[in-house]
Design a protein around this motif. Structure first.
Motif, PDB file in Angstrom:
ATOM      1  N   ALA A   1      49.961  -6.159 -29.659  1.00  0.00           N
ATOM      2  CA  ALA A   1      50.068  -5.736 -28.090  1.00  0.00           C
ATOM      3  C   ALA A   1      49.830  -6.873 -27.366  1.00  0.00           C
ATOM      4  CB  ALA A   1      48.821  -5.006 -28.043  1.00  0.00           C
ATOM      5  N   LEU A   2      49.561  -8.333 -27.611  1.00  0.00           N
ATOM      6  CA  LEU A   2      49.604  -9.115 -26.809  1.00  0.00           C
ATOM      7  C   LEU A   2      51.067  -9.499 -26.302  1.00  0.00           C
ATOM      8  CD1 LEU A   2      46.746 -11.318 -28.431  1.00  0.00           C
ATOM      9  CD2 LEU A   2      46.727 -10.136 -26.381  1.00  0.00           C
ATOM     10  N   ALA A   3      51.681  -9.379 -27.091  1.00  0.00           N
ATOM     11  CA  ALA A   3      53.372  -9.305 -26.773  1.00  0.00           C
ATOM     12  C   ALA A   3      53.629  -8.622 -25.380  1.00  0.00           C
ATOM     13  CB  ALA A   3      54.283  -9.289 -27.982  1.00  0.00           C
ATOM     14  N   ARG A   4      53.194  -7.456 -25.366  1.00  0.00           N
ATOM     15  CA  ARG A   4      53.146  -6.620 -24.186  1.00  0.00           C
ATOM     16  C   ARG A   4      52.044  -6.575 -23.328  1.00  0.00           C
ATOM     17  NH1 ARG A   4      54.856  -3.928 -28.955  1.00  0.00           N
ATOM     18  NH2 ARG A   4      57.133  -3.642 -29.209  1.00  0.00           N
ATOM     19  N   LYS A   5      51.635  -7.394 -23.122  1.00  0.00           N
ATOM     20  CA  LYS A   5      50.440  -7.644 -22.267  1.00  0.00           C
ATOM     21  C   LYS A   5      50.532  -7.304 -21.079  1.00  0.00           C
ATOM     22  CE  LYS A   5      49.947 -12.529 -21.926  1.00  0.00           C
ATOM     23  NZ  LYS A   5      49.093 -13.692 -22.307  1.00  0.00           N
ATOM     24  N   HIS A   6      51.711  -7.555 -20.422  1.00  0.00           N
ATOM     25  CA  HIS A   6      52.050  -7.390 -18.926  1.00  0.00           C
ATOM     26  C   HIS A   6      52.582  -5.853 -18.722  1.00  0.00           C
ATOM     27  CE1 HIS A   6      52.279 -11.709 -18.054  1.00  0.00           C
ATOM     28  NE2 HIS A   6      52.917 -11.884 -19.040  1.00  0.00           N
ATOM     29  N   LEU A   7      52.853  -5.356 -19.731  1.00  0.00           N
ATOM     30  CA  LEU A   7      53.342  -3.958 -19.635  1.00  0.00           C
ATOM     31  C   LEU A   7      52.248  -3.227 -19.682  1.00  0.00           C
ATOM     32  CD1 LEU A   7      55.105  -1.604 -19.406  1.00  0.00           C
ATOM     33  CD2 LEU A   7      55.076  -1.593 -22.173  1.00  0.00           C
ATOM     34  N   LEU A   8      51.068  -3.495 -20.473  1.00  0.00           N
ATOM     35  CA  LEU A   8      49.726  -2.838 -20.532  1.00  0.00           C
ATOM     36  C   LEU A   8      49.093  -2.918 -19.397  1.00  0.00           C
ATOM     37  CD1 LEU A   8      48.921  -3.703 -24.286  1.00  0.00           C
ATOM     38  CD2 LEU A   8      49.741  -1.429 -23.394  1.00  0.00           C
ATOM     39  N   ARG A   9      48.858  -4.234 -18.782  1.00  0.00           N
ATOM     40  CA  ARG A   9      48.164  -4.275 -17.559  1.00  0.00           C
ATOM     41  C   ARG A   9      48.792  -3.410 -16.514  1.00  0.00           C
ATOM     42  NH1 ARG A   9      47.615 -10.808 -18.001  1.00  0.00           N
ATOM     43  NH2 ARG A   9      46.056 -10.624 -19.816  1.00  0.00           N
ATOM     44  N   TRP A  10      50.116  -3.586 -16.336  1.00  0.00           N
ATOM     45  CA  TRP A  10      50.780  -2.660 -15.140  1.00  0.00           C
ATOM     46  C   TRP A  10      50.485  -1.197 -15.683  1.00  0.00           C
ATOM     47  CZ3 TRP A  10      54.612   1.150 -15.581  1.00  0.00           C
ATOM     48  CH2 TRP A  10      55.022   1.465 -14.185  1.00  0.00           C
ATOM     49  N   LEU A  11      50.661  -0.855 -16.902  1.00  0.00           N
ATOM     50  CA  LEU A  11      50.482   0.686 -17.135  1.00  0.00           C
ATOM     51  C   LEU A  11      48.864   1.181 -16.959  1.00  0.00           C
ATOM     52  CD1 LEU A  11      51.987   3.214 -18.405  1.00  0.00           C
ATOM     53  CD2 LEU A  11      50.982   2.342 -20.693  1.00  0.00           C
ATOM     54  N   ALA A  12      47.893   0.043 -16.993  1.00  0.00           N
ATOM     55  CA  ALA A  12      46.717   0.700 -16.718  1.00  0.00           C
ATOM     56  C   ALA A  12      46.457   1.057 -15.304  1.00  0.00           C
ATOM     57  CB  ALA A  12      45.661  -0.464 -17.188  1.00  0.00           C
ATOM     58  N   VAL A  13      46.991   0.504 -14.153  1.00  0.00           N
ATOM     59  CA  VAL A  13      46.678   0.919 -12.878  1.00  0.00           C
ATOM     60  C   VAL A  13      47.401   2.413 -12.584  1.00  0.00           C
ATOM     61  CG1 VAL A  13      47.533   0.239 -10.513  1.00  0.00           C
ATOM     62  CG2 VAL A  13      46.803  -1.572 -12.241  1.00  0.00           C
ATOM     63  N   PRO A  14      48.607   2.738 -12.922  1.00  0.00           N
ATOM     64  CA  PRO A  14      48.988   4.256 -12.668  1.00  0.00           C
ATOM     65  C   PRO A  14      47.860   5.189 -13.329  1.00  0.00           C
ATOM     66  CG  PRO A  14      50.758   3.296 -13.725  1.00  0.00           C
ATOM     67  CD  PRO A  14      49.797   2.154 -13.227  1.00  0.00           C
ATOM     68  N   MET A  15      47.740   4.924 -14.616  1.00  0.00           N
ATOM     69  CA  MET A  15      46.750   5.635 -15.296  1.00  0.00           C
ATOM     70  C   MET A  15      45.493   5.950 -14.973  1.00  0.00           C
ATOM     71  SD  MET A  15      47.910   4.714 -19.319  1.00  0.00           S
ATOM     72  CE  MET A  15      47.025   6.123 -20.100  1.00  0.00           C
ATOM     73  N   ALA A  16      44.872   4.918 -14.467  1.00  0.00           N
ATOM     74  CA  ALA A  16      43.544   4.952 -13.812  1.00  0.00           C
ATOM     75  C   ALA A  16      43.509   5.700 -12.630  1.00  0.00           C
ATOM     76  CB  ALA A  16      42.748   3.674 -13.463  1.00  0.00           C
ATOM     77  N   THR A  17      44.660   5.478 -11.603  1.00  0.00           N
ATOM     78  CA  THR A  17      44.938   6.087 -10.540  1.00  0.00           C
ATOM     79  C   THR A  17      45.033   7.471 -10.585  1.00  0.00           C
ATOM     80  OG1 THR A  17      45.842   3.867  -9.465  1.00  0.00           O
ATOM     81  CG2 THR A  17      46.129   6.000  -8.211  1.00  0.00           C
ATOM     82  N   GLY A  18      45.735   7.910 -11.577  1.00  0.00           N
ATOM     83  CA  GLY A  18      46.223   9.298 -11.866  1.00  0.00           C
ATOM     84  C   GLY A  18      45.117  10.162 -12.472  1.00  0.00           C
ATOM     85  N   ALA A  19      44.085   9.302 -13.192  1.00  0.00           N
ATOM     86  CA  ALA A  19      42.881   9.907 -13.755  1.00  0.00           C
ATOM     87  C   ALA A  19      41.885  10.308 -12.437  1.00  0.00           C
ATOM     88  CB  ALA A  19      42.279   9.010 -14.718  1.00  0.00           C
ATOM     89  N   ILE A  20      41.710   9.438 -11.674  1.00  0.00           N
ATOM     90  CA  ILE A  20      40.858   9.642 -10.503  1.00  0.00           C
ATOM     91  C   ILE A  20      41.345  10.611  -9.531  1.00  0.00           C
ATOM     92  CG2 ILE A  20      40.175   8.712  -8.291  1.00  0.00           C
ATOM     93  CD1 ILE A  20      40.074   5.773  -9.833  1.00  0.00           C
ATOM     94  N   ALA A  21      42.730  10.769  -9.242  1.00  0.00           N
ATOM     95  CA  ALA A  21      43.441  11.814  -8.567  1.00  0.00           C
ATOM     96  C   ALA A  21      43.196  13.145  -9.061  1.00  0.00           C
ATOM     97  CB  ALA A  21      44.959  11.553  -8.334  1.00  0.00           C
ATOM     98  N   ALA A  22      43.363  13.369 -10.563  1.00  0.00           N
ATOM     99  CA  ALA A  22      43.034  14.622 -11.124  1.00  0.00           C
ATOM    100  C   ALA A  22      41.913  14.950 -10.953  1.00  0.00           C
ATOM    101  CB  ALA A  22      43.477  14.510 -12.765  1.00  0.00           C
TER     102      ALA A  22
END
Length: 98
Positions: free
Chosen positions: A29-50
């Motif tokens: 997963a360290l090869a995709r760390k930038h994607l994972l960090r970027w993906l965490a933001v909309p997921m956390a925002t979506g969880a809060i919005a829901a």
């Protein structure tokens, strides 16, 4: 909706943990760390919005952040437990530091 927001927040925390250089759960997963960090933001925002939509602002924020923080606390312990199970047993009399 309560459990959905908690699970999505936990997945956001998992994304952040997998992007950490100290994790050993999934080394690839360290090869995709930038994607994972970027993906965490909309997921956390979506969880809060829901959660906010159904329970109100502060209650929804607390629900989503409780799933997020619980996962961030548990993942290092799970990682350490799995590292201990994978490592060979130490020699008798060997010092363990840490």
């Amino acid at each position: 909706m309560n459990w959905i927001s908690i699970v999505v927040a936990a997945l956001a925390a998992l994304c952040l943990y997998l992007a950490s250089p100290h994790q050993a759960l999934w080394p690839a997963a360290l090869a995709r760390k930038h994607l994972l960090r970027w993906l965490a933001v909309p997921m956390a925002t979506g969880a809060i919005a829901a959660a906010v939509r159904d329970y109100g602002f502060w209650c929804g924020v607390c629900i989503a952040l409780s799933g997020f923080m619980t996962t961030l606390v548990l993942l290092p312990y799970i990682d350490a437990w799995l590292r201990g199970r994978r490592s060979p047993p130490s020699k008798p009399g060997a010092r363990h530091v840490g």
